[in-house]
Design an enzyme around this catalytic site. Structure first.
Site, short mmCIF file in Angstrom:
data_model
loop_
_atom_site.label_atom_id
_atom_site.label_comp_id
_atom_site.label_asym_id
_atom_site.label_seq_id
_atom_site.Cartn_x
_atom_site.Cartn_y
_atom_site.Cartn_z
N LYS A 165 46.94 39.88 20.73
CA LYS A 165 46.98 40.51 22.05
C LYS A 165 47.18 42.00 21.86
CE LYS A 165 46.95 39.27 26.46
NZ LYS A 165 46.29 38.09 27.03
P1 NAD Z 1 43.60 41.83 37.19
O1 NAD Z 1 44.14 43.13 36.78
O2 NAD Z 1 42.14 41.66 37.39
O3 NAD Z 1 44.31 41.37 38.58
C1 NAD Z 1 45.70 41.31 38.72
C2 NAD Z 1 46.02 40.95 40.17
O4 NAD Z 1 47.43 40.81 40.31
C3 NAD Z 1 45.59 42.03 41.19
O5 NAD Z 1 45.17 41.39 42.38
C4 NAD Z 1 46.90 42.79 41.42
O6 NAD Z 1 46.93 43.44 42.69
C5 NAD Z 1 47.88 41.65 41.36
N1 NAD Z 1 49.24 42.09 41.06
C6 NAD Z 1 49.65 43.02 40.17
N2 NAD Z 1 50.98 43.17 40.24
C7 NAD Z 1 51.41 42.31 41.17
C8 NAD Z 1 52.68 41.99 41.70
N3 NAD Z 1 53.78 42.61 41.27
N4 NAD Z 1 52.75 41.02 42.65
C9 NAD Z 1 51.64 40.40 43.09
N5 NAD Z 1 50.41 40.65 42.64
C10 NAD Z 1 50.30 41.60 41.70
O7 NAD Z 1 44.18 40.78 36.14
P2 NAD Z 1 43.58 39.36 35.74
O8 NAD Z 1 42.63 39.56 34.62
O9 NAD Z 1 43.16 38.62 36.96
O10 NAD Z 1 44.88 38.67 35.10
C11 NAD Z 1 45.84 37.99 35.91
C12 NAD Z 1 46.68 37.08 35.01
O11 NAD Z 1 45.83 36.14 34.36
C13 NAD Z 1 47.44 37.79 33.89
O12 NAD Z 1 48.68 37.12 33.69
C14 NAD Z 1 46.55 37.61 32.69
O13 NAD Z 1 47.25 37.67 31.46
C15 NAD Z 1 46.03 36.22 32.95
N6 NAD Z 1 44.77 35.92 32.24
C16 NAD Z 1 43.65 36.66 32.45
C17 NAD Z 1 42.48 36.32 31.78
C18 NAD Z 1 41.18 37.04 32.02
O14 NAD Z 1 40.14 36.58 31.53
N7 NAD Z 1 41.15 38.14 32.75
C19 NAD Z 1 42.47 35.25 30.88
C20 NAD Z 1 43.63 34.50 30.71
C21 NAD Z 1 44.77 34.84 31.40
#
Ligand code: NAD
Length: 411
Positions: free
Chosen positions: A102
């Site tokens: 990561k």
């Molecule tokens: P992103 O940056 O695209 O979106 C994050 C979302 O969370 C946004 O809508 C943002 O406004 C919201 N957010 C941020 N802080 C917040 C808070 N304090 N309270 C409520 N909402 C809040 O991120 P993503 O890629 O969708 O990732 C989201 C989660 O999924 C993370 O934990 C990430 O590690 C996990 N994840 C992502 C992927 C991927 O392929 N992108 C894969 C596996 C896991």
């Protein structure tokens, strides 16, 4: 509790039940390599700003290491170390030939221009390009990053190493990306929600869902679940939570966010709640899809959802997990629930190496198969050993990585 301590607690809970030796625990706990780098850039206003970037490579017993790149102000070495270890177990649970890693930069991307973010990304690559690569460690998007950052990453990496599309995944489709990668994590959560509900004898139409986070994962997940007839009653993002007991029009929410720089701010026809209130709504299914550590021992007693699917990484602290488990709640753990992203990243990497485009329908078909196989294994293990789905997933992950380590030999 810090993120890495929490990750270790989950690991040790399973390791205790597996009677894993202390020597093997130590080997599987200490990351292979941790790097912290300085990223100095000249901002648009001429000032110099210095950021800190990290890459943690946890384990490579089963293949090149794989893991996202997070841009968020709360990023630190402890968090990246925890997330790197989750990647090792995740890739093993869905049985793709990778280890875990990561990376991240402690930065709030919303406070910087596109030019500054490009510069910061390129400077980060300058610092770590010798430590990563298609056969070593392959980054991908995570919170705060997406296809554009991966395109800059690829371009900068290729300045040092020549044509290497497989050095990073989650790229734009126009630049060696795979169709279906952007939707993969959210779609995967949806596929698994469907499977879990059917095992629990619940119908989508009778399942009210509260979903936290409306970024990459949350928005695609909402779209999939709405299509599959689930009743989404609450959505949220940084701007707050949006609640409608009769069900939210997800297409309208997606349209609103698309025209509002990704934000739900101002989404009408709903009651405005806080993100904390969303977690405690009276729903059948709760899906945290934003930050880690949002379900804690403090709010767990007030969480009403009997089923939780961890779309985010590490949203539930170990003490909250124990409280919810004792109460009979079913939690589909992050290391299975959000594995769709890394699975399609693997398909992208495979296509880059084959120089052959599989097309969207094959990607979706193979994703469905990989997640279904992972789910069935975890479900069966949980029933056979009478442990939670999380502990069952750790049994499978630790077992596969441990066996690969021993078979490879440590001399
Ligand atoms: P992103 O940056 O695209 O979106 C994050 C979302 O969370 C946004 O809508 C943002 O406004 C919201 N957010 C941020 N802080 C917040 C808070 N304090 N309270 C409520 N909402 C809040 O991120 P993503 O890629 O969708 O990732 C989201 C989660 O999924 C993370 O934990 C990430 O590690 C996990 N994840 C992502 C992927 C991927 O392929 N992108 C894969 C596996 C896991």
């Amino acid at each position: 509790m810090k993120a890495h301590e929490a990750a270790q607690l989950y690991f040790n809970r399973a390791a205790d039940l597996m009677d894993l030796s202390d020597n093997m625990r130590r080997l599987l706990s200490i990351p292979k390599r941790e790097v912290q780098v300085q990223i100095p850039v000249e901002l648009d206003n001429g000032e110099i700003a210095t950021f800190v970037g990290y890459r943690v490579q946890h384990d490579d017993a089963r293949g090149p290491m794989k893991g996202g790149l997070r841009y968020h102000p709360a990023v630190d070495l402890d968090e990246i170390r925890a997330l790197a270890s989750l990647m090792t177990w995740k890739t093993a649970v869905v049985n793709i030939p990778y280890g875990g890693a990561k990376g991240g930069i402690a930065i709030d991307p919303r406070k910087h221009s596109v030019r500054e973010m490009e510069l910061i990304t390129r400077k980060f690559v300058d610092q770590i390009h010798d430590l990563i690569g298609p056969d070593t460690d392959i980054p991908a998007p995570d919170m705060g990053t997406g296809a554009q950052e991966m395109a800059w990453f690829l371009n900068q990496y290729e300045k040092y190493h020549g044509y290497s599309p497989a050095c990073v995944t989650g790229k734009p489709v126009e630049l060696h990306g795979a169709e279906g990668r952007e939707e993969a994590t959210g779609r995967g959560v949806g596929i698994l929600a469907f499977k879990l509900m059917s095992r629990l004898g619940r119908k989508p139409a009778n399942t009210r869902v509260a979903l936290q986070g409306f970024g990459n994962v949350g928005s695609y997940c909402a779209a999939f679940l709405a299509e599959a007839d689930f009743k989404i009653v609450a959505l949220s993002d940084l701007s707050g939570a949006y609640f409608r007991p009769d069900g939210i029009d997800v297409s309208a929410a997606l349209r609103h966010a698309r025209h509002n720089r990704g934000s739900l701010e101002g989404f009408s026809g709903t009651e405005k709640l806080t993100n904390a209130e969303l977690l405690e709504l009276d729903v059948e299914l709760l899906i945290p899809a934003a930050l880690g550590g949002v379900i804690t021992a403090e709010n767990a007693p007030r969480i009403k959802a009997p089923i939780i699917i961890e779309a985010a990484n590490a949203p539930t602290t170990p003490d909250a997990d124990a409280l919810l488990h004792d109460r009979g709640a079913v939690i589909l753990p992050d290391i299975l629930a959000n594995a769709g992203g890394v699975t399609v990243s693997y398909f992208e990497w495979a296509q880059n190496r084959q120089h052959y485009n599989w097309g969207l329908s094959r990607v979706r078909q193979e994703l469905d198969k990989a997640l279904s196989d992972g789910f069935e294994r975890v479900w069966d293990m949980s029933n056979q050993r009478k442990v939670s789905l999380r502990t069952a997933a750790y049994f499978i992950g630790i077992g596969r990585v441990g066996r690969a380590t021993v078979l490879g030999g440590i001399r």
